[in-house]
Write a protein that holds these residues in place. Structure first.
Motif, PDB file in Angstrom:
ATOM      1  N   ARG A 106     -17.719 -55.112  28.696  1.00  0.00           N
ATOM      2  CA  ARG A 106     -18.402 -54.579  30.153  1.00  0.00           C
ATOM      3  C   ARG A 106     -17.824 -53.832  31.208  1.00  0.00           C
ATOM      4  N   THR A 107     -16.860 -53.870  30.972  1.00  0.00           N
ATOM      5  CA  THR A 107     -16.517 -53.866  32.463  1.00  0.00           C
ATOM      6  C   THR A 107     -14.692 -52.721  31.721  1.00  0.00           C
ATOM      7  N   THR A 108     -15.051 -51.986  30.528  1.00  0.00           N
ATOM      8  CA  THR A 108     -14.315 -51.018  29.934  1.00  0.00           C
ATOM      9  C   THR A 108     -14.559 -49.399  30.051  1.00  0.00           C
ATOM     10  N   GLY A 109     -13.941 -48.311  30.377  1.00  0.00           N
ATOM     11  CA  GLY A 109     -14.150 -48.029  30.514  1.00  0.00           C
ATOM     12  C   GLY A 109     -15.577 -47.383  31.450  1.00  0.00           C
ATOM     13  N   LEU A 110     -15.658 -48.276  32.661  1.00  0.00           N
ATOM     14  CA  LEU A 110     -16.464 -47.406  33.369  1.00  0.00           C
ATOM     15  C   LEU A 110     -16.014 -46.391  33.739  1.00  0.00           C
ATOM     16  N   MET A 111     -17.089 -45.879  34.237  1.00  0.00           N
ATOM     17  CA  MET A 111     -16.793 -44.175  35.247  1.00  0.00           C
ATOM     18  C   MET A 111     -16.634 -44.596  36.866  1.00  0.00           C
ATOM     19  N   LYS A 112     -16.678 -45.633  37.092  1.00  0.00           N
ATOM     20  CA  LYS A 112     -16.369 -46.018  38.432  1.00  0.00           C
ATOM     21  C   LYS A 112     -15.660 -47.147  38.071  1.00  0.00           C
ATOM     22  N   PRO A 113     -14.281 -47.835  37.613  1.00  0.00           N
ATOM     23  CA  PRO A 113     -13.653 -48.633  37.838  1.00  0.00           C
ATOM     24  C   PRO A 113     -14.199 -49.559  38.594  1.00  0.00           C
ATOM     25  N   LYS A 114     -14.054 -49.235  40.407  1.00  0.00           N
ATOM     26  CA  LYS A 114     -13.691 -49.857  41.165  1.00  0.00           C
ATOM     27  C   LYS A 114     -15.494 -51.683  41.275  1.00  0.00           C
ATOM     28  N   ASP A 115     -16.253 -50.749  40.043  1.00  0.00           N
ATOM     29  CA  ASP A 115     -17.207 -51.680  39.709  1.00  0.00           C
ATOM     30  C   ASP A 115     -17.381 -52.957  39.066  1.00  0.00           C
ATOM     31  N   ALA A 116     -15.403 -52.735  38.063  1.00  0.00           N
ATOM     32  CA  ALA A 116     -15.778 -54.082  37.478  1.00  0.00           C
ATOM     33  C   ALA A 116     -15.830 -55.203  37.928  1.00  0.00           C
ATOM     34  N   PRO A 117     -15.027 -55.171  39.183  1.00  0.00           N
ATOM     35  CA  PRO A 117     -14.393 -57.320  39.635  1.00  0.00           C
ATOM     36  C   PRO A 117     -16.543 -57.685  39.595  1.00  0.00           C
ATOM     37  N   LYS A 118     -17.192 -56.395  40.445  1.00  0.00           N
ATOM     38  CA  LYS A 118     -18.106 -57.294  40.557  1.00  0.00           C
ATOM     39  C   LYS A 118     -19.271 -57.347  39.402  1.00  0.00           C
ATOM     40  N   ILE A 119     -18.851 -56.768  38.537  1.00  0.00           N
ATOM     41  CA  ILE A 119     -19.707 -56.789  36.787  1.00  0.00           C
ATOM     42  C   ILE A 119     -18.959 -57.989  36.154  1.00  0.00           C
ATOM     43  N   GLU A 120     -17.880 -58.140  36.639  1.00  0.00           N
ATOM     44  CA  GLU A 120     -17.077 -59.452  35.881  1.00  0.00           C
ATOM     45  C   GLU A 120     -17.368 -61.114  36.287  1.00  0.00           C
ATOM     46  N   LYS A 121     -17.859 -60.156  37.427  1.00  0.00           N
ATOM     47  CA  LYS A 121     -18.197 -62.019  38.412  1.00  0.00           C
ATOM     48  C   LYS A 121     -19.423 -61.864  37.759  1.00  0.00           C
ATOM     49  N   ALA A 122     -20.741 -61.140  37.534  1.00  0.00           N
ATOM     50  CA  ALA A 122     -21.624 -61.802  37.272  1.00  0.00           C
ATOM     51  C   ALA A 122     -21.871 -61.937  35.758  1.00  0.00           C
ATOM     52  N   THR A 123     -21.446 -61.266  35.048  1.00  0.00           N
ATOM     53  CA  THR A 123     -21.100 -61.716  33.328  1.00  0.00           C
ATOM     54  C   THR A 123     -20.588 -63.520  33.160  1.00  0.00           C
ATOM     55  N   ARG A 124     -19.789 -63.834  34.266  1.00  0.00           N
ATOM     56  CA  ARG A 124     -19.658 -64.648  33.978  1.00  0.00           C
ATOM     57  C   ARG A 124     -20.125 -65.713  34.185  1.00  0.00           C
ATOM     58  N   LYS A 125     -21.129 -65.345  35.930  1.00  0.00           N
ATOM     59  CA  LYS A 125     -22.625 -66.623  35.979  1.00  0.00           C
ATOM     60  C   LYS A 125     -23.262 -66.293  35.071  1.00  0.00           C
ATOM     61  N   GLU A 126     -23.565 -65.559  34.669  1.00  0.00           N
ATOM     62  CA  GLU A 126     -24.899 -65.081  33.497  1.00  0.00           C
ATOM     63  C   GLU A 126     -24.293 -65.780  32.621  1.00  0.00           C
ATOM     64  N   PHE A 127     -23.520 -66.100  32.194  1.00  0.00           N
ATOM     65  CA  PHE A 127     -23.033 -66.154  30.522  1.00  0.00           C
ATOM     66  C   PHE A 127     -21.763 -66.870  30.437  1.00  0.00           C
TER      67      PHE A 127
END
Length: 922
Positions: free
Chosen positions: A557-578
């Motif tokens: 989910r965090t690899t190849g993002l158009m906006k790499p700065k979004d990666a920490p937020k996406i990682e946090k949400a993913t760990r919380k949901e799954f």
């Protein structure tokens, strides 16, 4: 030969194996006999992987194909992939870049070779994933849109349309991606709201009598202005129409024009007109005969059409320079924040430039009129029917279609130029020379552009059938399989694909491409948000089928993002949901979820919890089958059952009802209602009730009833597996192979067995249905009493009954043994006089009492009832007070008032029943 059945449901042990067996046996190929039923797979991009939208649509198509195959239709599901010009070119360019190579360095031929190498190595990924989902298409006929047969169709269609005067080359405004340096379609443009600015700029009147203040969001394009525009009825400016203004930063003068397009309330009510760099301005320019000045190169750098001081600048650097100079000259009046819709290319993320360039176009007005006529008269029908309005709106406002792309990968335009620039169109260079009498001394150069992918896709219904080669058409069954039965696709490509297939197929063959168009919604996440890489909420169907560990999911989910700065937020949400990753569910639970969510609305919210629930459903089916097999060990039956018990007659009646509903829901494309009906029958009526109701006969002394029940168990289970097979093919195949031999069915697969039809299990079972529904109500009421009292299901109870009509009393006698068995009842007696301390229930007019003495702690039961009475009386008081309020009764909607009155009646009935029960305890 019966397959041994594992002790637990584990789809990983059989799904892939079963699919390989189906495909190897040719199960998915058309039979050539029976009424044809054809589905065209919307060809996914060769660069792609299976996403949730694919999983949704492919599941529905597969359900339709499997259903009709079982009904004896000659089914053809046409497989294939699309060459995806832009996407593939980007992927391969990125790959060769890792080797130190470039597209331009390889040249056209070398680059195309690299694309084909990539396709052979990696381009079949999505087809492998489709197999994992259970897609039962005819892979032997799968076509790639760059295959020779498809390419021949593309060339032929282009040549014919050009000969008919429907294809022309001209200069028009197009969506231009300055990174890819090609025109792109509207579908490849994503409009996003972003923070921008609105600049107000002074344009002096040429006669020196004053100024106009123009508002713009793109000040750099003023260098290409050819007019300023006001509303003709705007009293502030009407007298200025026809005068000239000096275009700032240039030595040009441009006219003031009047046009009703202007929004008098926006900005100053004066807008600049740049016909070569804005789609609306382009139309204004055409209406007023304005010149069109292109100020950019293909990579969005200013060209020689701007003053020298602004040449060779990137568009955004040019913007800064223009603003700085305007401010220095006192012409920049105001800068203020402004929200605007920014068009970005979906592949590159770059801002799209409206760009004036020479392109190839198809004239669409006549084709669109015919396409509209075919739908209006019902030759093609939309499901749901309201989508015809969307189709009609686009057809009535259609523009000529830009079909050329400045790429190398794709179908190269069959046009050649001589040294003088004259254009010749033909099937190949030899055809051109022969047709126009051009000798070898005339040098010809083929057009460098390729055709838009949608141009080849519009031919999908006929190019897959060999058109225009009559020999291939005969071999592939064109006469038999065109038109197809249904197209299943999303509403977002009604314009780009569905409409064009209708127009192209009719134009070239005089046929419609398909009879029905079933329009699906989009798959969104559980909160209704669109799934996207940037949001980090994408679910991969293969991950749901096979499972994925948390760290791998985070990385994906965090690899190849158009906006790499979004990666920490996406990682946090993913760990919380799954927190534990995604567990393996298997293909069937995912498929059943998709069907259950496929209502007639536009979008569906996908919740992984639903898939978990349907995994439990598959497990329930597995365990019920094990129960049936265990209780029919060593038995083999033939023919339909001749029921001897009421429970058998009841389940056969319910099976008939399920078969009837299945046929109706398939016919109306209501996959949600289909899934609901089959789930209800399988889980509640068969796995729960009939399995329970069968136990007294299976364990009783009546050998005939026991054997009859065994036969019926097997028959209903086998029929149920066939009913469910189009939705959940793997688990039903695995279970059916163990069940079928016990019914003397000698066949290799459930896929080719007849689908259950209404009437297969018809009989005079109405009386049994009524009686067994009463028995179910009795069992449920007694189980509820047990639950409320906290009495173990294994503990014996006594039952007293009072009241009831003649029919209920007869049923009590008839089902005496079943009631005792299913509810662990020690004695059943008719109560005379007042009941003792007992828990009470009511079925119809018959009152039920379970004596409490020796069964529960009477003191604890008194305490429980007192607590429950207090709660119910509080709720009763709320309803009483609310209805006593004149304000509420007079002002609340009538439906709300009526609902509150019903609540009052319900609470009163509960209070009275609890009071009577409490009184019996003393």
């Amino acid at each position: 030969m019966s397959d041994p059945l594992a002790p637990s449901y584990d789809p990983s042990t059989f799904e892939s194996r079963l699919y390989t067996e189906w495909e190897s046996a040719g199960t998915f190929k058309p039979r050539g006999v029976g009424e044809p039923y054809v589905v065209l797979l919307p060809p996914p991009n060769v660069t792609g992987t299976l996403h949730m939208g694919h999983a949704f649509q492919h599941t529905l198509q597969d359900a339709l194909i499997r259903y009709h195959r079982m009904r004896g239709f000659d089914t053809l599901w046409q497989m294939g992939t699309d060459h995806a010009g832009i996407a593939t070119e980007m992927v391969v360019a990125r790959n060769i870049g890792r080797e130190g190579l470039t597209r331009d360095g390889l040249g056209r031929a070398g680059f195309i070779d690299k694309v084909w190498e990539w396709r052979e190595r990696s381009g079949h990924t999505i087809e492998k994933q489709m197999r994992r989902l259970g897609t039962s298409g005819d892979w032997s006929r799968s076509m790639f849109t760059m295959d020779p047969m498809a390419a021949d169709a593309v060339v032929e269609s282009f040549v014919r349309l050009h000969e008919e005067g429907l294809i022309y080359r001209g200069q028009r405004l197009v969506n231009w991606d300055p990174v890819l340096k090609t025109a792109i379609s509207d579908l490849e443009v994503v409009n996003e709201e972003e923070d921008g600015h609105l600049w107000s700029i002074t344009y002096p009147l040429a006669d020196g009598s004053g100024v106009l203040v123009v508002a713009t969001t793109r000040p750099e394009t003023m260098l290409g202005d050819t007019a300023v525009m006001v509303h003709p009825e705007d009293e502030r400016y009407a007298s200025l129409i026809g005068k000239m203004v000096k275009l700032p930063l240039t030595d040009r003068q441009i006219p003031i024009i009047g046009d009703a397009y202007v929004d008098r309330e926006f900005g100053t009510g004066v807008v600049k007109v740049t016909p070569a760099h804005d789609f609306n301005d382009y139309l204004v320019g055409q209406r007023h005969g304005l010149p069109m000045i292109n100020i950019f190169t293909p990579d969005a750098v200013t060209n020689d059409n701007v003053p020298e001081a602004y040449r060779d600048l990137d568009r955004y650097i040019a913007r800064k320079q223009v603003l700085a100079d305007l401010e220095a000259q006192g012409l920049l009046v105001e800068t203020r924040p402004h929200k605007l819709q920014v068009p970005r290319g979906d592949r590159t993320g770059q801002v799209i430039e409206p760009y004036l360039t020479d392109q190839w176009f198809v004239k669409m007005d006549g084709l669109a009129r015919r396409g509209m006529e075919l739908v209006e008269k019902g030759d093609v029908q939309f499901v749901p029917p309201n989508w015809i309005n969307t189709y009609r709106h686009w057809m009535e406002n259609i523009q000529d279609w830009c079909i050329s792309r400045q790429l190398w990968w794709g179908h190269r335009i069959p046009a050649w130029y001589d040294d003088a620039g004259k254009i010749y169109v033909g099937r190949d260079e030899a055809d051109v020379r022969a047709k126009h009498g051009l000798g070898g001394d005339v040098a010809l150069t083929q057009d460098n552009d390729v055709l838009e992918t949608w141009f080849s896709s519009q031919l999908w219904p006929i190019s897959t059938m060999g058109w225009p080669d009559e020999q291939k058409m005969a071999q592939l069954g064109y006469e038999r399989y065109v038109p197809s039965s249904v197209l299943v696709t999303g509403f977002d490509i009604i314009f780009f694909w569905v409409a064009r297939m209708i127009m192209a197929t009719d134009h070239f063959t005089g046929r419609v491409p398909f009879r029905d168009v079933y329009i699906t919604g989009l798959v969104r996440d559980k909160d209704g948000q669109k799934m996207s890489k940037s949001k980090g909420n994408i679910l991969d169907p293969i991950d749901i089928i096979d499972g994925i560990e948390l760290e791998a999911l985070v990385a994906k989910r965090t690899t190849g993002l158009m906006k790499p700065k979004d990666a920490p937020k996406i990682e946090k949400a993913t760990r919380k949901e799954f927190p534990d990753g995604i567990a393996a569910h298997g293909a069937d639970p995912l498929r059943f979820t998709m069907c259950a969510l496929a209502g007639p609305g536009r979008d569906i919210k996908f919740d992984l919890g639903r898939a978990e629930g349907y995994k439990n459903f598959c497990n329930k089916l597995w365990n019920a089958t094990r129960f049936v097999l265990m209780n029919t060990e060593g038995k083999v039956f033939a023919g339909k059952p001749s029921p001897t018990t009421d429970a058998e007659r009841w389940i056969l009646a319910r099976l008939e009802n399920a078969s009837t509903q299945a046929a109706a829901h398939f016919a109306s494309y209501r996959f949600d209602l289909l899934a609901q009906a089959l789930y209800e029958f399988a889980w509640n009526e068969f796995c729960d009730w009939f399995v329970e109701l069968a136990k007294p006969a299976l364990t009783g002394d009546d050998a005939q009833a026991a054997d009859s029940t065994r036969r019926t168990l097997l028959h209903v289970l086998e029929t149920l597996l066939r009913l469910l097979h189009p939705l959940v093919p793997f688990v039903t195949e695995a279970l059916w192979r163990s069940v079928a031999p016990r019914l003397s069915i000698d066949a290799p697969t459930i896929s080719l067995q007849p689908y259950p039809q209404a009437g297969d299990n018809a009989g005079d079972f109405a009386a049994a249905e009524t009686d067994v529904e009463w028995l179910k109500a009795m069992v449920s009421a007694l189980r509820r009493i047990r639950s409320e009292l906290g009495v173990s299901p294994t503990r014996q109870i006594s039952l007293l009954v009072q009241g009831g009509g003649e029919a209920e009393c007869k049923r009590l006698g008839r089902f005496d043994s079943q009631l005792r068995f299913l509810n662990r009842i020690e004695s059943i007696d008719v109560l005379q006089g007042e009941p003792p301390a007992a828990a009470a229930g009511l079925v119809g007019e018959m009152r039920l009492f379970v004596p409490l003495e020796g069964l529960v702690d009477l003191g604890a039961e008194r305490t429980r009832l007192d607590k429950e009475l207090k709660r119910v009386e509080a709720e009763l008081m709320k309803s009483t007070n609310k209805l006593a309020s004149e304000t509420f009764v007079q002002n609340a909607p009538p439906a709300v008032v009526e609902q509150e009155r019903q609540r009052l009646a319900d609470w009163t009935a509960q209070r009275d029943a609890l009071s009577a029960q409490r009184a019996r305890l003393g």
